[in-house]
Design a protein around this motif. Structure first.
Motif, PDB file in Angstrom:
ATOM      1  N   ILE A  39      -7.167  -8.449  -7.995  1.00 56.45           N
ATOM      2  CA  ILE A  39      -6.610  -9.764  -7.738  1.00 56.45           C
ATOM      3  C   ILE A  39      -5.508 -10.322  -8.282  1.00 56.45           C
ATOM      4  O   ILE A  39      -4.524 -10.651  -8.029  1.00 56.45           O
ATOM      5  CB  ILE A  39      -7.692 -10.663  -7.545  1.00 56.45           C
ATOM      6  CG1 ILE A  39      -8.848 -10.384  -6.472  1.00 56.45           C
ATOM      7  CG2 ILE A  39      -7.245 -12.177  -7.520  1.00 56.45           C
ATOM      8  CD1 ILE A  39      -8.461 -10.558  -5.023  1.00 56.45           C
ATOM      9  N   LYS A  40      -5.693 -10.138  -9.805  1.00 58.11           N
ATOM     10  CA  LYS A  40      -4.741 -10.641 -10.633  1.00 58.11           C
ATOM     11  C   LYS A  40      -3.294  -9.760 -10.598  1.00 58.11           C
ATOM     12  O   LYS A  40      -2.010 -10.274 -10.419  1.00 58.11           O
ATOM     13  CB  LYS A  40      -5.304 -10.652 -12.009  1.00 58.11           C
ATOM     14  CG  LYS A  40      -6.201 -11.862 -12.287  1.00 58.11           C
ATOM     15  CD  LYS A  40      -7.094 -11.850 -13.506  1.00 58.11           C
ATOM     16  CE  LYS A  40      -8.161 -12.761 -13.684  1.00 58.11           C
ATOM     17  NZ  LYS A  40      -8.892 -12.634 -14.943  1.00 58.11           N
ATOM     18  N   ARG A  41      -3.472  -8.489 -10.561  1.00 60.05           N
ATOM     19  CA  ARG A  41      -2.536  -7.571 -10.638  1.00 60.05           C
ATOM     20  C   ARG A  41      -1.802  -7.407  -9.161  1.00 60.05           C
ATOM     21  O   ARG A  41      -0.458  -7.476  -9.408  1.00 60.05           O
ATOM     22  CB  ARG A  41      -3.171  -6.018 -10.855  1.00 60.05           C
ATOM     23  CG  ARG A  41      -1.962  -5.057 -10.882  1.00 60.05           C
ATOM     24  CD  ARG A  41      -2.396  -3.473 -11.210  1.00 60.05           C
ATOM     25  NE  ARG A  41      -3.426  -3.042 -10.143  1.00 60.05           N
ATOM     26  CZ  ARG A  41      -4.846  -3.282 -10.074  1.00 60.05           C
ATOM     27  NH1 ARG A  41      -5.331  -3.420 -11.445  1.00 60.05           N
ATOM     28  NH2 ARG A  41      -5.513  -2.661  -9.244  1.00 60.05           N
ATOM     29  N   GLU A  42      -2.489  -7.782  -8.170  1.00 60.26           N
ATOM     30  CA  GLU A  42      -1.825  -7.841  -6.950  1.00 60.26           C
ATOM     31  C   GLU A  42      -1.172  -8.861  -6.469  1.00 60.26           C
ATOM     32  O   GLU A  42      -0.759  -8.949  -5.270  1.00 60.26           O
ATOM     33  CB  GLU A  42      -2.555  -6.976  -5.876  1.00 60.26           C
ATOM     34  CG  GLU A  42      -2.921  -5.806  -6.146  1.00 60.26           C
ATOM     35  CD  GLU A  42      -2.132  -4.537  -6.633  1.00 60.26           C
ATOM     36  OE1 GLU A  42      -0.742  -4.976  -6.177  1.00 60.26           O
ATOM     37  OE2 GLU A  42      -2.314  -3.293  -6.662  1.00 60.26           O
ATOM     38  N   GLY A  43      -1.249 -10.150  -7.114  1.00 61.71           N
ATOM     39  CA  GLY A  43      -0.576 -11.257  -6.840  1.00 61.71           C
ATOM     40  C   GLY A  43      -1.327 -12.239  -6.211  1.00 61.71           C
ATOM     41  O   GLY A  43      -0.889 -13.285  -5.425  1.00 61.71           O
ATOM     42  N   ALA A  44      -2.742 -12.343  -6.277  1.00 61.18           N
ATOM     43  CA  ALA A  44      -3.584 -12.985  -5.437  1.00 61.18           C
ATOM     44  C   ALA A  44      -4.590 -14.178  -6.387  1.00 61.18           C
ATOM     45  O   ALA A  44      -5.337 -14.322  -5.711  1.00 61.18           O
ATOM     46  CB  ALA A  44      -4.558 -12.387  -4.463  1.00 61.18           C
ATOM     47  N   ASP A  45      -4.161 -14.303  -7.513  1.00 56.86           N
ATOM     48  CA  ASP A  45      -5.040 -14.989  -8.433  1.00 56.86           C
ATOM     49  C   ASP A  45      -4.929 -16.635  -8.026  1.00 56.86           C
ATOM     50  O   ASP A  45      -5.961 -17.220  -8.331  1.00 56.86           O
ATOM     51  CB  ASP A  45      -4.384 -14.803  -9.897  1.00 56.86           C
ATOM     52  CG  ASP A  45      -2.989 -15.141 -10.201  1.00 56.86           C
ATOM     53  OD1 ASP A  45      -2.306 -15.317  -8.887  1.00 56.86           O
ATOM     54  OD2 ASP A  45      -2.474 -15.285 -11.151  1.00 56.86           O
ATOM     55  N   PRO A 118       3.319 -17.293  -1.835  1.00 53.86           N
ATOM     56  CA  PRO A 118       4.569 -16.187  -2.241  1.00 53.86           C
ATOM     57  C   PRO A 118       4.158 -14.662  -2.185  1.00 53.86           C
ATOM     58  O   PRO A 118       5.007 -13.700  -2.016  1.00 53.86           O
ATOM     59  CB  PRO A 118       4.980 -16.684  -3.381  1.00 53.86           C
ATOM     60  CG  PRO A 118       4.661 -18.169  -3.579  1.00 53.86           C
ATOM     61  CD  PRO A 118       3.350 -18.235  -2.859  1.00 53.86           C
ATOM     62  N   THR A 119       2.782 -14.411  -2.868  1.00 51.58           N
ATOM     63  CA  THR A 119       2.569 -13.112  -3.137  1.00 51.58           C
ATOM     64  C   THR A 119       0.969 -13.118  -2.578  1.00 51.58           C
ATOM     65  O   THR A 119       0.287 -14.269  -2.738  1.00 51.58           O
ATOM     66  CB  THR A 119       2.430 -12.984  -4.527  1.00 51.58           C
ATOM     67  OG1 THR A 119       1.646 -13.584  -5.339  1.00 51.58           O
ATOM     68  CG2 THR A 119       4.002 -12.792  -5.025  1.00 51.58           C
ATOM     69  N   CYS A 373       0.648  -4.212   2.450  1.00 48.78           N
ATOM     70  CA  CYS A 373       0.721  -4.794   3.881  1.00 48.78           C
ATOM     71  C   CYS A 373       1.535  -6.264   3.261  1.00 48.78           C
ATOM     72  O   CYS A 373       2.191  -6.712   4.280  1.00 48.78           O
ATOM     73  CB  CYS A 373      -0.648  -5.310   4.112  1.00 48.78           C
ATOM     74  SG  CYS A 373      -1.595  -4.092   4.797  1.00 48.78           S
ATOM     75  N   ASP A 374       1.342  -6.798   2.402  1.00 51.33           N
ATOM     76  CA  ASP A 374       2.215  -8.015   1.962  1.00 51.33           C
ATOM     77  C   ASP A 374       3.667  -7.708   1.820  1.00 51.33           C
ATOM     78  O   ASP A 374       4.456  -8.799   1.932  1.00 51.33           O
ATOM     79  CB  ASP A 374       1.628  -8.703   0.759  1.00 51.33           C
ATOM     80  CG  ASP A 374       0.350  -9.348   0.658  1.00 51.33           C
ATOM     81  OD1 ASP A 374       0.378 -10.347   1.604  1.00 51.33           O
ATOM     82  OD2 ASP A 374      -0.559  -9.126   0.018  1.00 51.33           O
ATOM     83  N   GLN A 375       4.032  -6.565   1.323  1.00 53.22           N
ATOM     84  CA  GLN A 375       5.368  -6.463   0.941  1.00 53.22           C
ATOM     85  C   GLN A 375       6.240  -5.320   1.999  1.00 53.22           C
ATOM     86  O   GLN A 375       7.394  -5.234   1.994  1.00 53.22           O
ATOM     87  CB  GLN A 375       5.458  -5.705  -0.248  1.00 53.22           C
ATOM     88  CG  GLN A 375       4.862  -6.473  -1.561  1.00 53.22           C
ATOM     89  CD  GLN A 375       5.070  -5.850  -2.860  1.00 53.22           C
ATOM     90  OE1 GLN A 375       5.427  -4.688  -3.007  1.00 53.22           O
ATOM     91  NE2 GLN A 375       4.466  -6.536  -3.713  1.00 53.22           N
ATOM     92  N   ALA A 376       5.403  -4.997   2.867  1.00 50.71           N
ATOM     93  CA  ALA A 376       6.062  -4.175   3.923  1.00 50.71           C
ATOM     94  C   ALA A 376       7.171  -4.480   4.786  1.00 50.71           C
ATOM     95  O   ALA A 376       8.231  -3.778   4.788  1.00 50.71           O
ATOM     96  CB  ALA A 376       4.912  -3.459   4.917  1.00 50.71           C
TER      97      ALA A 376
END
Length: 560
Positions: A39-45, A118-119, A373-376
């Motif tokens: 969660i933290k690494r992939e921007g959903a904290d 944003p992320t 999926c978030d960045q595609a």
């Protein structure tokens, strides 16, 4: 003759001992270190508070009871009411509705589309789905289909706009009523037919054009669907043959005037697992539907939906791995055998550590895909990872699921074979993710088609893996060996070797992610055991020197 009441003590044959306490009333989110790291690494904290609340509920004794009840009392088909009127409804135990209400309230069906952060929007939603699956996997079907259908429907907003907002609300509103009279909607799908299975181009359901409404092109559909999951959904994406070829349609259960669409439930499937969920056979007899996209472009129209449901097959399997691991570790931390706790016995340590490594590798890969999926939309590399990587992960993670569940169940011995433990439910549930949205051969051939159709897809995959070069010599060697292997095979040899190739792609990718982002002890154990001998082997065969203490402490849930 009078019956003399005797003290209860004389009926007691033994004192219950050496049994673990129930694994309930703990937070399955905050005690999952791998998930927290993802969660933290992939921007959903930003979603931690919401996920913490869901994790506490899913880990509660009450919600565990809902999962058991929803499977003990499966759905029942009612084709007619008491007066002989055709109603085609499915009734569920209240636990089913409680589970859906909990998951929808916390965004497991729509957080990707609700949040607009944003992320990490897809990452957060994947986490919610991952947690909800551990409460009961069967109710994930309507959640997954609703989530995956939304971008397809939004792409045709000129037709679907009246329903869009209701598909992403946090309100669960069961029952068959006109969609615009409901606070929240769920979407199912009907693709598969008897004669075709995964080959949807062999479908025979026909679509005949009629006057439109809602400003869209209306058709009447006639035919059948061999698998129609969650038939109490409000809307369905359906494939049928229009004059111009296989096309995609949006079919409501209840029409705008309150009448029931000509959507008839023939029977419910008697399935190996997924028993809380109703999967049905349906017949359409001039069922009203709206066409989405052009005639003949049905597969192209729904392909985005397929990618998202495949991602849920990956994350759902990883979630069940995590729940099975938690149960096995908890049992082993309390159960004594031959004078020692199971958790302290070397061979059991090997099995449990191996299971923990597999679970972390599956989870980290699932959330890497969620980031794609978030960045595609704005990144071509992530677009390739989303498309090709999801198929690779879907094949391998779901293929490992059944063996994983069997091994975790065995850690509980006879207790694990008993329904009350919950382990048989996980074991029966695992195969559905391997079959749904393309069984093993279909997925592997899809990987080959992606590579052959666009060589840049394979280039992007190699670019992804090469980011991990220099972290582990075994990984570097495995990557070079695979690059040579896949490029030397001709087309016919590739198809013959497709499963071996896709397995290697998945294992090398998991290793690459672990050496970059995972715990060093987990990465070391994975590379030492999965890269040198082809990877497919029994659990509990880790080599010597693995840091079992660190890996098990990281994975074990702490209760009390």
């Amino acid at each position: 003759m009078d019956i003399v009441e005797q003290p209860a003590a004389i009926y007691a044959t033994h004192t219950v001992s050496n049994q673990p306490p129930p694994l309930v009333n703990y937070n399955i989110f905050t005690q999952d270190i791998t998930l927290l790291d993802c969660i933290k690494r992939e921007g959903a904290d930003w979603a931690e508070a919401q996920l913490t609340a869901l994790g506490a509920r899913v880990g509660s004794e009450e919600v565990a009871g809902w999962g058991q009840a929803a499977n003990t009392f499966p759905p029942v088909l009612q084709t007619h009411d008491r007066y002989g009127q055709r109603i085609d409804e499915v009734t569920f135990h209240p636990a089913w509705h409680h589970l859906l209400d909990l998951s929808i309230t916390h965004g497991a069906h729509a957080l990707s589309w609700q949040a607009r952060q944003p992320t990490g929007n897809h990452v957060a939603r994947t986490a919610a789905f991952y947690l909800a699956t551990q409460a009961e996997a069967g109710h994930g079907c309507p959640l997954s289909m609703t989530h995956a259908a939304y971008p397809v429907l939004k792409a045709h907003a000129d037709i679907t706009e009246p329903w869009l907002a209701r598909l992403i609300t946090s309100s669960y509103d069961p029952g068959l009523r006109p969609p615009l009279q409901k606070a929240g909607l769920l979407c199912g799908m009907g693709m598969t037919e008897k004669q075709g299975g995964s080959d949807v181009r062999a479908n025979t359901t026909t679509a005949r054009s009629v006057a439109g409404s809602y400003g869209g092109p209306a058709y009447l559909l006639t035919g059948h669907k061999w698998f129609c999951s969650a038939p109490m959904c409000d809307l369905f994406l359906v494939l049928a043959q229009a004059p111009g070829g296989l096309s995609c349609f949006l079919l409501p259960r209840i029409l705008a005037d309150g009448t029931r669409n000509r959507f008839f439930l023939q029977r419910l499937k008697d399935k190996l697992g997924n028993r809380s969920n109703a999967s049905s056979e349906v017949e359409f007899s001039d069922a009203w539907a709206l066409r989405l996209g052009e005639e003949g472009q049905g597969v192209r129209t729904i392909i985005e939906m397929v990618n998202f449901t495949r991602l849920d097959c990956v994350s759902g399997t990883a979630a069940m791995m995590r729940q099975a691991l938690a149960q096995a570790l908890h049992h082993s931390a309390y159960r004594m055998a031959f004078g020692r706790l199971l958790l302290d016995q070397p061979l059991m340590k090997n099995v449990l550590t191996d299971l923990a490594v597999e679970s972390e590798a599956a989870t980290i890969l699932a959330f890497r895909l969620a980031r794609a999926c978030d960045q595609a939309q704005s990144n071509s590399h992530e677009q390739y990872i989303k498309r090709l990587g999801t198929a690779i992960a879907k094949y391998w993670i779901t293929k490992r699921g059944s063996a994983y569940a069997a091994e975790a169940l065995e850690c509980l011995g006879g207790n694990g074979y008993v329904e009350e433990s919950g382990m048989p439910r996980i074991y029966r549930e695992m195969p559905v993710n391997a079959i749904w949205e393309g069984s093993g051969n279909v997925i592997c051939l899809d990987v080959l088609r992606s590579i052959d159709k666009d060589p840049q897809a394979l280039d992007a995959f190699f670019t992804e893996l090469r980011q991990a070069r220099g972290h582990d010599q075994r990984l570097d060697v495995a990557l070079v060996r695979f690059e040579q292997d896949i490029l030397q095979l001709n087309v016919d040899e590739r198809e013959w070797q497709a499963r071996r190739l896709v397995e290697q792609m998945a294992l090398i990718w998991q290793a690459a992610l672990l050496v970059q982002y995972g715990h060093p002890a987990v990465a070391e154990a994975f590379c030492a055991s999965r890269l040198s001998d082809g990877g497919y082997r029994a659990f509990g065969t880790l080599p010597s020197g693995v840091d079992t203490a660190t890996i098990l402490e990281r994975a074990r849930p702490k209760v009390g």
